[in-house]
Design a protein around this motif. Structure first.
Motif, mmCIF file in Angstrom:
data_model
loop_
_atom_site.group_PDB
_atom_site.id
_atom_site.type_symbol
_atom_site.label_atom_id
_atom_site.label_comp_id
_atom_site.label_asym_id
_atom_site.label_seq_id
_atom_site.Cartn_x
_atom_site.Cartn_y
_atom_site.Cartn_z
ATOM 1 N N LEU A 26 0.946 -2.912 -18.663
ATOM 2 C CA LEU A 26 1.642 -1.932 -17.827
ATOM 3 C C LEU A 26 0.850 -1.642 -16.551
ATOM 4 O O LEU A 26 1.418 -1.575 -15.459
ATOM 5 N N ALA A 27 -0.457 -1.495 -16.678
ATOM 6 C CA ALA A 27 -1.297 -1.249 -15.501
ATOM 7 C C ALA A 27 -1.214 -2.435 -14.540
ATOM 8 O O ALA A 27 -1.104 -2.248 -13.313
ATOM 9 N N LEU A 28 -1.245 -3.643 -15.077
ATOM 10 C CA LEU A 28 -1.135 -4.836 -14.241
ATOM 11 C C LEU A 28 0.234 -4.898 -13.564
ATOM 12 O O LEU A 28 0.338 -5.198 -12.362
ATOM 13 N N ALA A 29 1.301 -4.576 -14.300
ATOM 14 C CA ALA A 29 2.653 -4.575 -13.731
ATOM 15 C C ALA A 29 2.769 -3.533 -12.625
ATOM 16 O O ALA A 29 3.375 -3.796 -11.569
ATOM 17 N N ASN A 30 2.184 -2.358 -12.812
ATOM 18 C CA ASN A 30 2.211 -1.316 -11.772
ATOM 19 C C ASN A 30 1.459 -1.767 -10.527
ATOM 20 O O ASN A 30 1.916 -1.556 -9.397
ATOM 21 N N LYS A 31 0.295 -2.402 -10.738
ATOM 22 C CA LYS A 31 -0.492 -2.896 -9.609
ATOM 23 C C LYS A 31 0.288 -3.965 -8.845
ATOM 24 O O LYS A 31 0.342 -3.960 -7.611
ATOM 25 N N MET A 32 0.918 -4.875 -9.573
ATOM 26 C CA MET A 32 1.696 -5.936 -8.932
ATOM 27 C C MET A 32 2.903 -5.363 -8.194
ATOM 28 O O MET A 32 3.240 -5.830 -7.099
ATOM 29 N N THR A 33 3.541 -4.344 -8.766
ATOM 30 C CA THR A 33 4.681 -3.697 -8.106
ATOM 31 C C THR A 33 4.249 -3.086 -6.776
ATOM 32 O O THR A 33 4.936 -3.231 -5.763
ATOM 33 N N GLU A 35 1.681 -3.991 -4.938
ATOM 34 C CA GLU A 35 1.351 -5.076 -4.013
ATOM 35 C C GLU A 35 2.610 -5.731 -3.444
ATOM 36 O O GLU A 35 2.663 -6.042 -2.247
ATOM 37 N N VAL A 36 3.625 -5.916 -4.288
ATOM 38 C CA VAL A 36 4.881 -6.499 -3.808
ATOM 39 C C VAL A 36 5.544 -5.562 -2.805
ATOM 40 O O VAL A 36 6.076 -6.009 -1.776
ATOM 41 N N ALA A 37 5.510 -4.250 -3.065
ATOM 42 C CA ALA A 37 6.088 -3.282 -2.123
ATOM 43 C C ALA A 37 5.359 -3.340 -0.785
ATOM 44 O O ALA A 37 5.999 -3.342 0.280
ATOM 45 N N ASP A 38 4.025 -3.413 -0.819
ATOM 46 C CA ASP A 38 3.250 -3.513 0.419
ATOM 47 C C ASP A 38 3.575 -4.806 1.169
ATOM 48 O O ASP A 38 3.760 -4.794 2.395
ATOM 49 N N LEU A 39 3.651 -5.912 0.441
ATOM 50 C CA LEU A 39 3.959 -7.190 1.076
ATOM 51 C C LEU A 39 5.363 -7.203 1.670
ATOM 52 O O LEU A 39 5.583 -7.755 2.753
ATOM 53 N N THR A 40 6.307 -6.595 0.975
ATOM 54 C CA THR A 40 7.680 -6.531 1.480
ATOM 55 C C THR A 40 7.734 -5.720 2.770
ATOM 56 O O THR A 40 8.403 -6.114 3.734
ATOM 57 N N GLU A 41 7.015 -4.612 2.797
ATOM 58 C CA GLU A 41 6.973 -3.775 4.003
ATOM 59 C C GLU A 41 6.326 -4.532 5.168
ATOM 60 O O GLU A 41 6.848 -4.540 6.282
ATOM 61 N N LYS A 42 5.213 -5.193 4.897
ATOM 62 C CA LYS A 42 4.544 -5.974 5.948
ATOM 63 C C LYS A 42 5.431 -7.115 6.427
ATOM 64 O O LYS A 42 5.477 -7.411 7.622
#
Length: 117
Positions: A26-33, A35-42
């Motif tokens: 769950l912690a890994l999934a939250n971290k990946m989520t 990171e994906v949100a940051d990458l999508t914004e960038k």
């Protein structure tokens, strides 16, 4: 300790290990989520910047006399004058703002809109 108590302890240890594994997942999934949100914004920001840079590059590559012109060859201000003219008004300095009689063409207006200035 009885065999039944040993089985219960083993089951409890396995359950705790499974819980810890689930929490780590769950912690890994939250971290990946995140990171994906940051990458999508960038990515969105870069796409917008890319469009702006392409527009700027296109503007810089136009011939010197065409810097303020649209793709159709008229500047925005001349497009506005053309629109007023098509609605039946004079845009020339001689009769600016007055109605064109019978929508007849005016050489002065046409020179203002399409002339070389």
């Amino acid at each position: 300790m009885t065999e039944q108590e040993v089985e219960k302890q083993d089951l409890y240890r396995e359950l705790m290990a499974l819980k810890e594994s689930a929490e780590n997942t769950l912690a890994l999934a939250n971290k990946m989520t995140d990171e994906v949100a940051d990458l999508t914004e960038k990515n969105a920001e870069l796409r917008i910047e890319n469009v702006n840079l392409r527009n700027r590059l296109e503007e810089l590559n136009r011939p010197e006399g065409d810097k303020n012109q649209t793709k159709e060859g008229l500047s925005k201000s001349k497009k506005n004058l053309e629109k007023l003219y098509e609605q039946g008004y004079h845009v020339c300095t001689v009769m600016y703002g007055s109605r064109r009689e019978n929508n007849e063409d005016c050489a002065f207006c046409l020179d203002v809109i399409y002339g070389e200035r």
